[in-house]
Design a protein around this motif. Structure first.
Motif, mmCIF file in Angstrom:
data_model
loop_
_atom_site.group_PDB
_atom_site.id
_atom_site.type_symbol
_atom_site.label_atom_id
_atom_site.label_comp_id
_atom_site.label_asym_id
_atom_site.label_seq_id
_atom_site.Cartn_x
_atom_site.Cartn_y
_atom_site.Cartn_z
ATOM 1 N N PRO A 134 0.670 -1.238 -0.033
ATOM 2 C CA PRO A 134 -0.011 -0.093 -0.212
ATOM 3 C C PRO A 134 0.985 1.439 0.206
ATOM 4 O O PRO A 134 1.876 1.286 0.465
ATOM 5 N N ARG A 135 0.573 2.184 -0.866
ATOM 6 C CA ARG A 135 1.305 3.528 -1.179
ATOM 7 C C ARG A 135 0.418 4.634 -1.050
ATOM 8 O O ARG A 135 -0.610 4.755 -1.863
ATOM 9 N N TYR A 136 0.627 5.549 -0.403
ATOM 10 C CA TYR A 136 -0.070 7.071 -0.409
ATOM 11 C C TYR A 136 0.954 7.940 -0.071
ATOM 12 O O TYR A 136 1.718 7.971 0.470
ATOM 13 N N ASP A 137 0.660 9.161 -0.839
ATOM 14 C CA ASP A 137 1.381 10.458 -0.587
ATOM 15 C C ASP A 137 0.835 10.899 0.755
ATOM 16 O O ASP A 137 1.640 11.595 1.648
ATOM 17 N N ASP A 138 -0.525 11.110 0.634
ATOM 18 C CA ASP A 138 -1.126 11.596 2.038
ATOM 19 C C ASP A 138 -2.496 10.650 2.201
ATOM 20 O O ASP A 138 -3.373 10.887 1.250
ATOM 21 N N GLU A 142 -6.068 11.275 0.370
ATOM 22 C CA GLU A 142 -6.533 10.267 -0.759
ATOM 23 C C GLU A 142 -7.743 9.463 -0.625
ATOM 24 O O GLU A 142 -8.626 9.331 -1.399
ATOM 25 N N VAL A 143 -7.894 9.091 0.796
ATOM 26 C CA VAL A 143 -9.086 8.329 1.325
ATOM 27 C C VAL A 143 -10.408 9.175 1.140
ATOM 28 O O VAL A 143 -11.426 8.909 0.325
ATOM 29 N N SER A 144 -10.267 10.701 1.664
ATOM 30 C CA SER A 144 -11.253 11.457 1.688
ATOM 31 C C SER A 144 -11.834 11.823 0.243
ATOM 32 O O SER A 144 -12.819 11.862 -0.013
ATOM 33 N N ARG A 145 -10.726 12.076 -0.654
ATOM 34 C CA ARG A 145 -11.038 12.366 -2.042
ATOM 35 C C ARG A 145 -11.580 11.183 -2.675
ATOM 36 O O ARG A 145 -12.866 11.447 -3.507
ATOM 37 N N HIS A 146 -11.208 10.206 -2.424
ATOM 38 C CA HIS A 146 -11.977 8.886 -2.945
ATOM 39 C C HIS A 146 -13.329 8.663 -2.563
ATOM 40 O O HIS A 146 -14.367 8.353 -3.295
ATOM 41 N N THR A 175 -1.135 0.241 5.420
ATOM 42 C CA THR A 175 -0.106 -0.260 6.316
ATOM 43 C C THR A 175 -0.789 0.253 7.957
ATOM 44 O O THR A 175 -1.743 0.836 7.849
ATOM 45 N N LEU A 176 -0.149 -0.152 8.962
ATOM 46 C CA LEU A 176 -0.441 0.203 10.270
ATOM 47 C C LEU A 176 -0.216 1.879 10.433
ATOM 48 O O LEU A 176 -1.086 2.261 10.751
ATOM 49 N N ASP A 177 0.749 2.232 9.695
ATOM 50 C CA ASP A 177 0.876 3.631 9.709
ATOM 51 C C ASP A 177 -0.367 4.360 9.229
ATOM 52 O O ASP A 177 -0.790 5.397 9.587
ATOM 53 N N HIS A 178 -0.573 3.961 7.960
ATOM 54 C CA HIS A 178 -2.040 4.369 7.197
ATOM 55 C C HIS A 178 -3.151 4.435 8.086
ATOM 56 O O HIS A 178 -3.982 5.334 8.223
ATOM 57 N N ASN A 179 -3.422 3.267 8.816
ATOM 58 C CA ASN A 179 -4.501 3.077 9.645
ATOM 59 C C ASN A 179 -4.266 4.075 10.494
ATOM 60 O O ASN A 179 -5.539 4.573 11.175
#
Ligand code: 7PM
Length: 259
Positions: A134-138, A142-146, A175-179
């Motif tokens: 899993p990879r995100y810049d922010d 990104e979750v909010s926009r989607h 990832t854990l950090d994303h969650n």
């Protein structure tokens, strides 16, 4: 929201009818324990899981919806398949919970003309491979926009905004950090303006934090549900209804909310 899985891996042995009976008893126990919604699922969305045929999923889920709809609590159906959505709505489901955010061909069509609530969840990738990298810049942006984009698609199809629930999709391509970033920024998911549903119960992030296997994640799961609700989540999707309801009663008492 009580999780009711009708999959071979969720109830041991004795075939489809045995699994349905076990799920029905579990539903009754969940209602007695204070569940406000029953979420019935017939397909495991475990990372790496194989998908099941539509007929198999219908056979698992629809008889239970028929038995439980019209009862004391609304029935939700956890599915990505338009055919299952249509059958669930005919059988009396009040909510369709789609981890794929109604992105499957025909899914929006299947639900738009009902008056059921619709849960739109964020996922990066697909269940089979989503946890590989899993990879995100922010992640929060990104979750909010989607979520906003999927909500817009439903709106364009004529779905009233009052029917929409959003879900950041803990563990679905994260990832854990994303969650953790999403849980910390719950207010920004809430700010989308829709009720927020979260599923944290027994997830691998709880295992990563506590070092415990899936059968020993009750304490961590209840803590996570409390944190999510304290930060503005409206619905928590859980395995352990009685314990979570008790915890939320304590939270409500402290916050001065009668329950
Ligand atoms: C194995 C791994 C089996 C993960 C099941 C799962 C959510 C959901 C699921 C969620 C909404 C689980 C997941 N999770 N629906 N369905 N939100 N709306 O842990 O987080 O139950 S399946």
């Amino acid at each position: 929201m009580a999780i009711l899985n009708v999959t071979p891996d969720s109830f041991s042995g004795d075939g489809l009818q045995g699994r349905r009976d076990a799920a029905l008893r579990k539903a009754e126990a969940a209602i007695a324990a204070g569940a406000g919604i029953l979420d019935i699922g017939g397909e495991s969305s475990r990372p790496g899981a194989l998908s099941v045929s539509e007929q198999e999923e219908l056979d698992r889920v629809i008889p239970l919806v028929e038995r439980l709809a019209g009862g004391p609590v609304p029935v939700s159906v956890d599915t990505v398949k338009p055919g299952v959505m249509r059958a669930a709505l005919r059988a009396g489901a009040s909510l369709i919970n789609d981890i794929n955010a109604f992105a499957e061909v025909g899914a929006v069509e299947a639900v738009k003309d009902s008056d059921a609530a619709l849960c739109v969840m964020h996922m990066q990738g697909e269940p089979r491979t989503m946890q590989s990298q899993p990879r995100y810049d922010d992640v929060v942006v990104e979750v909010s926009r989607h979520l906003a984009a999927r909500v817009a698609v439903l709106g364009e199809a004529g779905v009233a905004p009052e029917r929409i629930i959003v879900d950041p999709g803990f563990g679905f391509g994260k990832t854990l950090d994303h969650n953790l970033a999403l849980l910390r920024a719950m207010d920004r998911i809430v700010a989308l303006g829709y009720p927020v549903l979260v599923g944290l119960s027994r997830k691998s992030m709880i295992g990563a934090i506590t070092g415990r296997p899936v059968e020993s994640r009750l304490g961590g799961s209840v803590a996570a549900a409390m944190i999510a609700v304290q930060r503005g989540a409206h619905i928590v999707r859980v395995h352990d209804v009685a314990e979570t309801v008790d915890a939320l009663k304590v939270l409500d008492a402290v916050n001065g909310i009668a329950c």
